[in-house]
Every structure is written in structure tokens, then in C-alpha cells.
Design a protein around this motif. Structure first.
Motif, PDB file in Angstrom:
ATOM      1  N   SER A 237      63.835 -18.256  31.128  1.00  0.00           N
ATOM      2  CA  SER A 237      63.633 -17.565  30.209  1.00  0.00           C
ATOM      3  C   SER A 237      64.325 -16.005  29.668  1.00  0.00           C
ATOM      4  O   SER A 237      64.833 -15.446  29.108  1.00  0.00           O
ATOM      5  CB  SER A 237      62.378 -17.719  29.680  1.00  0.00           C
ATOM      6  N   LEU A 238      64.032 -15.492  30.551  1.00  0.00           N
ATOM      7  CA  LEU A 238      64.476 -13.906  29.798  1.00  0.00           C
ATOM      8  C   LEU A 238      65.827 -13.907  29.705  1.00  0.00           C
ATOM      9  O   LEU A 238      66.861 -13.319  29.073  1.00  0.00           O
ATOM     10  CB  LEU A 238      64.587 -12.887  31.487  1.00  0.00           C
ATOM     11  N   GLN A 239      66.345 -14.520  30.490  1.00  0.00           N
ATOM     12  CA  GLN A 239      68.088 -14.718  30.072  1.00  0.00           C
ATOM     13  C   GLN A 239      68.725 -15.187  28.866  1.00  0.00           C
ATOM     14  O   GLN A 239      70.005 -14.884  28.832  1.00  0.00           O
ATOM     15  CB  GLN A 239      68.595 -15.844  31.797  1.00  0.00           C
ATOM     16  N   VAL A 240      67.693 -16.093  28.473  1.00  0.00           N
ATOM     17  CA  VAL A 240      68.528 -16.647  27.348  1.00  0.00           C
ATOM     18  C   VAL A 240      68.367 -16.736  26.465  1.00  0.00           C
ATOM     19  O   VAL A 240      68.200 -16.279  24.616  1.00  0.00           O
ATOM     20  CB  VAL A 240      68.185 -18.191  26.889  1.00  0.00           C
ATOM     21  N   LEU A 241      66.796 -14.807  26.013  1.00  0.00           N
ATOM     22  CA  LEU A 241      65.754 -14.363  25.483  1.00  0.00           C
ATOM     23  C   LEU A 241      67.376 -13.235  24.242  1.00  0.00           C
ATOM     24  O   LEU A 241      68.155 -13.016  24.610  1.00  0.00           O
ATOM     25  CB  LEU A 241      65.244 -13.809  25.370  1.00  0.00           C
ATOM     26  N   LYS A 242      67.033 -13.579  23.029  1.00  0.00           N
ATOM     27  CA  LYS A 242      67.508 -12.816  22.268  1.00  0.00           C
ATOM     28  C   LYS A 242      67.155 -11.318  22.913  1.00  0.00           C
ATOM     29  O   LYS A 242      66.625 -10.924  23.488  1.00  0.00           O
ATOM     30  CB  LYS A 242      68.430 -12.989  20.694  1.00  0.00           C
ATOM     31  N   LYS A 243      67.688 -10.132  22.646  1.00  0.00           N
ATOM     32  CA  LYS A 243      67.558  -8.571  22.367  1.00  0.00           C
ATOM     33  C   LYS A 243      66.908  -8.722  21.112  1.00  0.00           C
ATOM     34  O   LYS A 243      66.767  -9.167  20.104  1.00  0.00           O
ATOM     35  CB  LYS A 243      68.635  -7.993  21.801  1.00  0.00           C
ATOM     36  N   GLY A 244      64.936  -7.721  21.329  1.00  0.00           N
ATOM     37  CA  GLY A 244      63.984  -8.304  20.573  1.00  0.00           C
ATOM     38  C   GLY A 244      63.606  -9.548  20.286  1.00  0.00           C
ATOM     39  O   GLY A 244      62.416  -9.990  20.045  1.00  0.00           O
ATOM     40  N   GLY A 245      63.310 -10.634  21.473  1.00  0.00           N
ATOM     41  CA  GLY A 245      63.274 -11.631  22.221  1.00  0.00           C
ATOM     42  C   GLY A 245      62.217 -11.391  22.366  1.00  0.00           C
ATOM     43  O   GLY A 245      61.125 -10.090  22.542  1.00  0.00           O
ATOM     44  N   LYS A 246      60.734 -12.333  22.305  1.00  0.00           N
ATOM     45  CA  LYS A 246      59.583 -12.550  23.137  1.00  0.00           C
ATOM     46  C   LYS A 246      59.306 -13.482  24.096  1.00  0.00           C
ATOM     47  O   LYS A 246      59.806 -14.368  23.577  1.00  0.00           O
ATOM     48  CB  LYS A 246      58.501 -12.925  21.226  1.00  0.00           C
ATOM     49  N   PHE A 247      58.484 -13.265  24.530  1.00  0.00           N
ATOM     50  CA  PHE A 247      57.924 -14.047  25.659  1.00  0.00           C
ATOM     51  C   PHE A 247      56.777 -14.053  25.790  1.00  0.00           C
ATOM     52  O   PHE A 247      55.405 -13.225  26.097  1.00  0.00           O
ATOM     53  CB  PHE A 247      57.887 -13.937  27.470  1.00  0.00           C
ATOM     54  N   CYS A 248      55.739 -15.287  25.495  1.00  0.00           N
ATOM     55  CA  CYS A 248      53.994 -15.086  25.187  1.00  0.00           C
ATOM     56  C   CYS A 248      53.912 -16.511  26.578  1.00  0.00           C
ATOM     57  O   CYS A 248      54.234 -17.534  26.537  1.00  0.00           O
ATOM     58  CB  CYS A 248      53.890 -15.741  23.895  1.00  0.00           C
ATOM     59  N   THR A 249      53.055 -16.165  27.610  1.00  0.00           N
ATOM     60  CA  THR A 249      52.953 -16.932  28.720  1.00  0.00           C
ATOM     61  C   THR A 249      52.138 -17.635  28.880  1.00  0.00           C
ATOM     62  O   THR A 249      50.579 -16.596  28.473  1.00  0.00           O
ATOM     63  CB  THR A 249      52.698 -16.519  29.960  1.00  0.00           C
ATOM     64  N   SER A 250      50.916 -18.506  28.748  1.00  0.00           N
ATOM     65  CA  SER A 250      49.617 -18.738  29.061  1.00  0.00           C
ATOM     66  C   SER A 250      49.277 -19.715  30.325  1.00  0.00           C
ATOM     67  O   SER A 250      48.094 -20.143  30.183  1.00  0.00           O
ATOM     68  CB  SER A 250      49.153 -20.271  28.015  1.00  0.00           C
ATOM     69  N   GLY A 251      49.566 -20.104  31.437  1.00  0.00           N
ATOM     70  CA  GLY A 251      49.809 -20.356  32.502  1.00  0.00           C
ATOM     71  C   GLY A 251      50.772 -20.037  33.527  1.00  0.00           C
ATOM     72  O   GLY A 251      51.717 -19.781  33.312  1.00  0.00           O
ATOM     73  N   SER A 252      50.684 -20.995  34.534  1.00  0.00           N
ATOM     74  CA  SER A 252      51.366 -20.887  35.878  1.00  0.00           C
ATOM     75  C   SER A 252      51.527 -21.659  36.740  1.00  0.00           C
ATOM     76  O   SER A 252      51.897 -21.704  37.769  1.00  0.00           O
ATOM     77  CB  SER A 252      50.973 -18.965  36.500  1.00  0.00           C
ATOM     78  N   ALA A 253      51.677 -22.913  36.524  1.00  0.00           N
ATOM     79  CA  ALA A 253      52.122 -24.134  36.852  1.00  0.00           C
ATOM     80  C   ALA A 253      52.921 -24.087  37.993  1.00  0.00           C
ATOM     81  O   ALA A 253      52.584 -25.187  39.263  1.00  0.00           O
ATOM     82  CB  ALA A 253      51.516 -25.206  36.080  1.00  0.00           C
ATOM     83  N   GLY A 254      53.980 -23.833  37.826  1.00  0.00           N
ATOM     84  CA  GLY A 254      54.823 -23.460  38.267  1.00  0.00           C
ATOM     85  C   GLY A 254      54.540 -22.163  39.093  1.00  0.00           C
ATOM     86  O   GLY A 254      56.073 -21.696  39.632  1.00  0.00           O
ATOM     87  N   GLY A 255      54.323 -21.588  39.462  1.00  0.00           N
ATOM     88  CA  GLY A 255      54.271 -20.476  40.592  1.00  0.00           C
ATOM     89  C   GLY A 255      53.662 -19.239  39.614  1.00  0.00           C
ATOM     90  O   GLY A 255      53.836 -18.793  38.505  1.00  0.00           O
ATOM     91  N   GLN A 256      52.496 -18.768  40.194  1.00  0.00           N
ATOM     92  CA  GLN A 256      51.671 -17.417  39.863  1.00  0.00           C
ATOM     93  C   GLN A 256      52.094 -16.015  39.967  1.00  0.00           C
ATOM     94  O   GLN A 256      51.644 -14.881  39.501  1.00  0.00           O
ATOM     95  CB  GLN A 256      50.452 -17.405  40.772  1.00  0.00           C
ATOM     96  N   LYS A 257      53.575 -15.778  40.754  1.00  0.00           N
ATOM     97  CA  LYS A 257      53.754 -14.600  40.758  1.00  0.00           C
ATOM     98  C   LYS A 257      55.186 -14.326  40.866  1.00  0.00           C
ATOM     99  O   LYS A 257      55.955 -16.125  41.329  1.00  0.00           O
ATOM    100  CB  LYS A 257      53.455 -14.249  42.206  1.00  0.00           C
ATOM    101  N   THR A 258      55.790 -13.655  40.414  1.00  0.00           N
ATOM    102  CA  THR A 258      57.243 -13.432  40.098  1.00  0.00           C
ATOM    103  C   THR A 258      57.785 -12.656  40.484  1.00  0.00           C
ATOM    104  O   THR A 258      56.996 -11.103  41.028  1.00  0.00           O
ATOM    105  CB  THR A 258      57.438 -13.883  38.555  1.00  0.00           C
ATOM    106  N   GLU A 259      59.339 -12.125  39.747  1.00  0.00           N
ATOM    107  CA  GLU A 259      60.058 -11.296  40.251  1.00  0.00           C
ATOM    108  C   GLU A 259      60.470 -10.151  39.137  1.00  0.00           C
ATOM    109  O   GLU A 259      61.413 -11.567  37.866  1.00  0.00           O
ATOM    110  CB  GLU A 259      61.119 -10.745  40.885  1.00  0.00           C
ATOM    111  N   LEU A 260      60.386  -9.281  38.887  1.00  0.00           N
ATOM    112  CA  LEU A 260      60.784  -9.009  36.974  1.00  0.00           C
ATOM    113  C   LEU A 260      61.659  -7.748  37.379  1.00  0.00           C
ATOM    114  O   LEU A 260      61.064  -6.777  37.755  1.00  0.00           O
ATOM    115  CB  LEU A 260      59.865  -8.513  36.573  1.00  0.00           C
ATOM    116  N   ASP A 261      63.484  -7.862  36.618  1.00  0.00           N
ATOM    117  CA  ASP A 261      63.540  -6.970  37.253  1.00  0.00           C
ATOM    118  C   ASP A 261      63.418  -5.929  35.447  1.00  0.00           C
ATOM    119  O   ASP A 261      63.937  -6.600  34.631  1.00  0.00           O
ATOM    120  CB  ASP A 261      65.132  -6.950  37.436  1.00  0.00           C
ATOM    121  N   PHE A 262      62.812  -4.635  35.672  1.00  0.00           N
ATOM    122  CA  PHE A 262      62.475  -3.878  34.232  1.00  0.00           C
ATOM    123  C   PHE A 262      63.730  -3.876  33.877  1.00  0.00           C
ATOM    124  O   PHE A 262      63.655  -4.019  32.680  1.00  0.00           O
ATOM    125  CB  PHE A 262      62.005  -2.366  34.811  1.00  0.00           C
TER     126      PHE A 262
END
Length: 344
Positions: free
Chosen positions: A253-278
Motif C-alpha cells: 500500500s505504501l509503495q503504490v500511494l502517491k505523494k500526499g496519499g492517504k492510508f486508512c485502516t479499520s482491521g488487521s485480519a492479515g496481521g496485527q503488527k507490521t514494520e514501518l520505515d518512517f
């Protein structure tokens, strides 16, 4: 009355069929004869203890008080009213707004005292339930089952689309697109807000169904080149992501978002923890939204859109109340399309 109650945190064996007294409505409440109750992730996670740790899990800090009758997507008929309730409510076919809150308008869902039906109150896995009269709305459709599939997932989906402020011509990617929230995210984003939708599913045999709901493109998360496929069908980066999957598709998701893009989540059926490169987040100016449920205004807007035919029910199958264990087990299967409904 017959009811299914959860006796504690754990597996499906914590769901038990019982006989218990029909509840009496308080002065501001009504008694509803339940006709249909759709299943959500929330009552499964409540039973499994996924909303907390150890012995304290639930929407409130003190955790769920067992035994508890789960179920929050409820339709039925008002058969008894409290002393302060207008008599015109008697006999009305209603859908229930699923939580109480003292929060001011627009902030009901983030109030500290938000309490959920089926978690803090007994809910819809039963033949009757009591609920405040002012939280019972006229059904948007004439059929009980059709009207029962929107309350939690529909309000959640509506609020998610409001969060990202979807606009006509923008491209929104929907993960878990064949599920309860995902199938409504598609409809709301495309048919109410006018956005183009890329639906992500597991089985591309569902593609035609996704396009009927309003998807422009349908792709499979099983692809080895999903990021490239998303960019190709859209002709470049996308505007927003509506996610219910969590870790499994977060990096994509972060790869394909444009600059200024928005990511909204309401669930985690595919994993509740992730890694984020700030660096990805700040260099691309990405906005992250956490979202669950919504406001009473969201709920009313959603009901209006349903009654106008802009949003349609998507139902996979129904189960009798006595098969609540089988229904919850089936709910967790992949490849289903839409909601699962219990019928008392």
C-alpha cells in the motif's frame, strides 16, 4: 428466550446456547423481537480476547463481563416500549445504532464511555434485545435480512471513506474487497463519492462480482507483482487505500500511494503488527488514519444512501441461531462474498 452467549475468552466452545428470561425495557428503551443479526469480526475478536491482553479485553478498559450475548448488526420489530417512549414506536421495524456514548455530535465513536452492543451490553444472538429508543432507526429496506448487514461494517466503511475525503476521479484501493467492510467500501467510494476503485481479493473468480459493486479494476493479492500491477492499471500511483487486512498488504500500500496519499485502516485480519520505515511515510507525505465505527450522522447518511439504492446488501449465506459456532467458523473462511447472517 433462546440466546447464544459467550462464557469467556477463548475458542468456539465458549459459545453456548441457553434459555434466559426475555429482558424488560427501561423507561427510555424498547424491546425488540430480533429478526436477523449479521456477524462481524468484532464479536469474534471479543470472544478471542483480541481487543486487549490477559483478562482485560473489550471496548472498555475493564473488559467484557461474562456471560455476554454477542451480536451488533440487528434488525427486528419493536414489541414493547418503556414508559418514556412515544407509542408510535410500537410495532416499528428497526435497525439498531450499535453503541451508546456521551460524546458530542461527531465524536460519539471516540468518547471514553463508548459502549458496544454485544460487548458491553447483551446483543443480537438471541430472540429479543432491549435498546434505547433513540438509537433505533427505521429500516432502510423492507427486508429484515437485507437491512441487517450494514450497521457496523457499513458505518465503519462510510466513516473510512469520509476520513480519506474521497473525490470523483481519484483512485482508491480497497483491500479485503470481498468481505463485509470491503464490499461496502467499494460501493460507497465508487457509487456515493464517485472515486475509481481497485479491489484487491484472493480469488479472481470474484472479479465480475466486484465490478458489479463498482470496482474499476480487480487484482489478486496472490500476485508476485501486485505493486506493478496496481501502478499499471492506474497509470501511476493511487490516491488512497482503504484497508482491513493490516500487515499483509501494508508495505504494498505504501509503495503504490502517491505523494500526499492517504492510508486508512479499520482491521488487521492479515496481521496485527507490521514494520514501518518512517522515511517512506514522511518523504511521501503519507497520512495514516485509524478508523472504526463512526458517528450517528455517518449512520444516518448511510441509511439514506441504502434507501436510495446507492448501496446494496451483499450476503454470502444465513445460519439459524443454533448454528452460531458454525457461522463464526465459516465467517473466518477466505473466498466468501459479503455478510453472514444469523436468523433467530
Amino acid at each position: 428466550m433462546r440466546a447464544v452467549q459467550v462464557t469467556g475468552y477463548g475458542d468456539l466452545d465458549k459459545l453456548e446456547i441457553v434459555e434466559k428470561p426475555i429482558p424488560e425495557p427501561k423507561s427510555n428503551e424498547v424491546l425488540i423481537e430480533i429478526k436477523a443479526c449479521a456477524i462481524n469480526n468484532t464479536e469474534i475478536w471479543m470472544r478471542e480476547g483480541a481487543y486487549g491482553t490477559g483478562t482485560k479485553s473489550g471496548w472498555r478498559p475493564e473488559g467484557v463481563q461474562f456471560p455476554r450475548v454477542p451480536g451488533s448488526d440487528i434488525t427486528g420489530r419493536v414489541v414493547k416500549i418503556g414508559s418514556e417512549v412515544d407509542e408510535s414506536k410500537l410495532g416499528e421495524d428497526v435497525v439498531l445504532f450499535p453503541f451508546t456514548s456521551s460524546g458530542k455530535a461527531g465524536e460519539e465513536h471516540i468518547s471514553d464511555d463508548m459502549s458496544f452492543i454485544g460487548s458491553e451490553y447483551d446483543g443480537g444472538y438471541a430472540e429479543y434485545v432491549v435498546w434505547p429508543a433513540d438509537l433505533c432507526y427505521e429500516m432502510p429496506l423492507t427486508d429484515y435480512i437485507d437491512s441487517a448487514v450494514f450497521s457496523v461494517s457499513g458505518m465503519t466503511a462510510w466513516h473510512m471513506v469520509e476520513q480519506i475525503q474521497a473525490k470523483p476521479g481519484e483512485t482508491v484501493m480497497v483491500t479485503g474487497a470481498n468481505g463485509g467492510v470491503g464490499s461496502l467500501n467499494i460501493q460507497i467510494a465508487s457509487k456515493v463519492f464517485g472515486a475509481n476503485v481497485i479491489a484487491i481479493v484472493g480469488d479472481l473468480a470474484l472479479a465480475d462480482k466486484m465490478k458489479e459493486l463498482g470496482a474499476t479494476h480487480v487484482l489478486s493479492y496472490k500476485s508476485d507483482n501486485l505493486s506493478e500491477e496496481i501502478l499499471a492499471v492506474n497509470g501511476g500511483p493511487i490516491d488512497s487505500v482503504l484497508d482491513v487486512v493490516g500487515d499483509a498488504l501494508f508495505s504494498t500500500s505504501l509503495q503504490v500511494l502517491k505523494k500526499g496519499g492517504k492510508f486508512c485502516t479499520s482491521g488487521s485480519a492479515g496481521g496485527q503488527k507490521t514494520e514501518l520505515d518512517f522515511r517512506t511515510m514522511y518523504l511521501k507525505h503519507i497520512t495514516l488514519y485509524g478508523s472504526v465505527l463512526g458517528t450517528r450522522e455517518d449512520f444516518k447518511k448511510m441509511l439514506n444512501a441504502i434507501s436510495e439504492g446507492k448501496i446494496k446488501p451483499v450476503i454470502d449465506r444465513t445460519f439459524p441461531l443454533e448454528q452460531a459456532r458454525e457461522a463464526q467458523s465459516y465467517f473466518k473462511n477466505s473466498g466468501k462474498l459479503g455478510k453472514i447472517v444469523l436468523l433467530p
